[in-house]
Enzyme design. Structure first.
Site, PDB file in Angstrom:
ATOM      1  N   CYS A  61       0.873  -1.169   0.000  1.00 34.20           N
ATOM      2  CA  CYS A  61       0.000   0.000   0.000  1.00 34.20           C
ATOM      3  C   CYS A  61       0.911   1.220   0.000  1.00 34.20           C
ATOM      4  O   CYS A  61       2.059   1.155  -0.430  1.00 34.20           O
ATOM      5  CB  CYS A  61      -0.957  -0.024   1.186  1.00 34.20           C
ATOM      6  SG  CYS A  61      -0.135  -0.129   2.791  1.00 34.20           S
ATOM      7  N   SER A  62       0.446   2.347   0.498  1.00 31.84           N
ATOM      8  CA  SER A  62       1.240   3.571   0.407  1.00 31.84           C
ATOM      9  C   SER A  62       2.464   3.561   1.315  1.00 31.84           C
ATOM     10  O   SER A  62       3.460   4.231   1.030  1.00 31.84           O
ATOM     11  CB  SER A  62       0.372   4.786   0.749  1.00 31.84           C
ATOM     12  OG  SER A  62      -0.166   4.655   2.048  1.00 31.84           O
TER      13      SER A  62
END
Length: 482
Positions: free
Chosen positions: A26-27
């Site tokens: 994810c980020s």
């Protein structure tokens, strides 16, 4: 940074490529599904400068690296392992195979409700803006802003219409998301949701009054009477109906000749599910949903600040298990039925927990001499205050133990105050400092006071526990678990 070297070190620490069954990012985090998590060398990961923290949840082992870094490390990791790039949804699907039945149920609710949260948040926040315009005594004694400025009347009415839309047509949102999750055609789910809130039906919000007066409209079919009642603002009826629709569609498609599939499958699926919804599923689940909502409100009102304090104490441990995702369905119902419930009491308590986690992490920042821990704690503490607690909870507080104890005590204290002051939310949002805009206008000051209590208690208790441990150890607080 040498991203290839970081990827090699991580790979060696998690049991090499043979131990990875799925990987995505994810980020900020690597999200891995491992064959055997017992093979992870946690000490080696903790000693890596690039690794800001690790935790395991929902069948995934997650490694916090930070924005920007995680993308490059993931690229190198895929090269080293030969695993093709995967999406987070692919990893979720792989990790679900490792979950027990209860965890799968919670994950199912999360999969259904998380995608529709933005619509619910938008509606709730617009409702908050409308309340700011129409609340008496908020800015002017004895008047609302609309009373003092009649020119704002239509603006407030427009905002109120926008705010109610997501809740009035909630079955449509849930119908799409739930039917898709259950493996059916999501657009049939939309049609089912529309059927349940059709304007020809008695509005579900007026059902109670119509029942008392004996004015509930009915269809009379072959000697049977079926109530013509809508399901505005309900959760449980459309969840069950969507499940039936998806299963029925799958079954009908299997037995229908391919030449007639496009004609018969949607027709029979909607018709049969619609009949079942209005005769059995809807009435039964509406009653069950009302009992659940009434029970939760009664429990909150009856146990008062004691119940609130207990909920605040155990909220973070619940988050560790992932069970907090099941609260989304409950909160959605509380907000949809806000005229009766007054809003959600879960959101403010979640905010107290997040604030307390942030405060405990910042206390570690003040005390620790370990530069790596300082780096993680500074960013993670602020993130927790803003409503994102994973880096703080898993990257600092649980690893050191004493900050987590301080955090749950602070959460209990803040939750005690917020329950005693009867603070409720009228919208979902970031459960922390930004949560002010989700709180009923008349309770904002009480919310701020409760946040301050949660922060101070968590901060002070964490420092106290650290000093106590410092007496027991020659090295004091040095970023390692005492």
């Amino acid at each position: 940074m040498n991203y290839q070297e970081i990827a090699k070190e991580i790979l060696a620490s998690i049991g090499d490529k043979e131990n990875i069954s799925a990987a995505a990012h994810c980020s900020t985090r690597l999200r891995l599904v491992l064959e055997d998590e017992s093979k992870v060398d946690q000490q080696a990961l903790d000693q890596m400068d690039a690794v800001k923290g690790t935790f395991s949840t929902g069948g995934q082992f997650q490694i916090i690296l930070g924005a920007g870094i995680v993308n490059e490390v993931y690229k190198e990791l895929t090269k080293l392992t030969g695993i093709s790039e995967m999406s987070t949804s692919d990893v979720k699907s792989a990790s679900s195979k490792k979950l027990n039945p209860l965890q799968r149920f919670v994950k199912m609710l999360s999969d259904i409700f998380v995608p529709i949260i933005p619509a619910i948040v938008a509606g709730g926040l617009l409702m908050g803006i409308n309340n700011v315009l129409t609340a008496q005594d908020l800015f002017i004694d004895g008047k609302s802003l609309v009373d003092a400025n009649p020119g704002l009347t239509d603006l407030a009415a427009l905002i109120n219409t926008f705010a109610n839309a997501a809740f009035v047509f909630l079955p449509i949102l849930i119908g799409f998301s739930a039917t898709k999750r259950f493996g059916g055609n999501p657009y049939l789910g939309v049609a089912l949701g529309m059927l349940m809130v059709h304007p020809d039906l008695l509005n579900g919000y007026n059902y109670g009054a119509a029942t008392l007066s004996g004015d509930v409209p009915v269809w009379k079919i072959f000697g049977f009477e079926i109530e013509k009642v809508g399901y505005q603002g309900t959760v449980l009826p459309v969840l069950v109906a969507s499940f039936i629709l998806a299963q029925l569609e799958t079954y009908i498609r299997k037995i229908t000749p391919s030449a007639l599939d496009n004609l018969l499958t949607p027709l029979l699926s909607i018709f049969i599910t619609g009949i079942l919804t209005f005769t059995l599923v809807g009435p039964l689940t509406r009653s069950a949903g009302n009992l659940l909502t009434d029970g939760l409100v009664w429990l909150y009102d009856s146990t008062g600040f004691i119940g609130g304090a207990i909920f605040g104490l155990i909220y973070a441990p619940i988050v560790i298990t992932g069970m907090h995702h099941s609260f989304i369905a409950v909160e959605t119902q509380l907000l949809a039925d806000i005229a009766k419930t007054g809003g959600s009491f879960i959101f403010p308590i979640a905010a107290m927990s997040n604030i307390a986690q942030g405060a405990a992490t910042l206390a570690v920042l003040l005390l620790t001499k370990d530069q790596k821990v300082k780096g993680v704690a500074s960013a993670a503490g602020i993130s927790a205050l803003l409503g994102i607690t994973e880096p703080a909870m898993f990257g600092v507080n649980l690893k050191l133990r004493y900050p987590f104890i301080g955090a749950i005590i602070g959460s209990a204290a803040g939750s005690l105050f917020i329950s005693m002051l009867k603070v409720k939310a009228i919208a979902l949002g970031a459960a922390g400092l930004p949560g002010i805009i989700s709180i009923k206008p008349g309770s904002i000051i009480a919310y701020v006071i409760s946040m301050a209590v949660a922060f101070v208690v968590a901060f002070v208790v964490t420092i106290f526990l650290a000093k106590r441990d410092a007496v027991k150890t020659a090295n004091g607080v040095n970023g390692k678990a005492a």
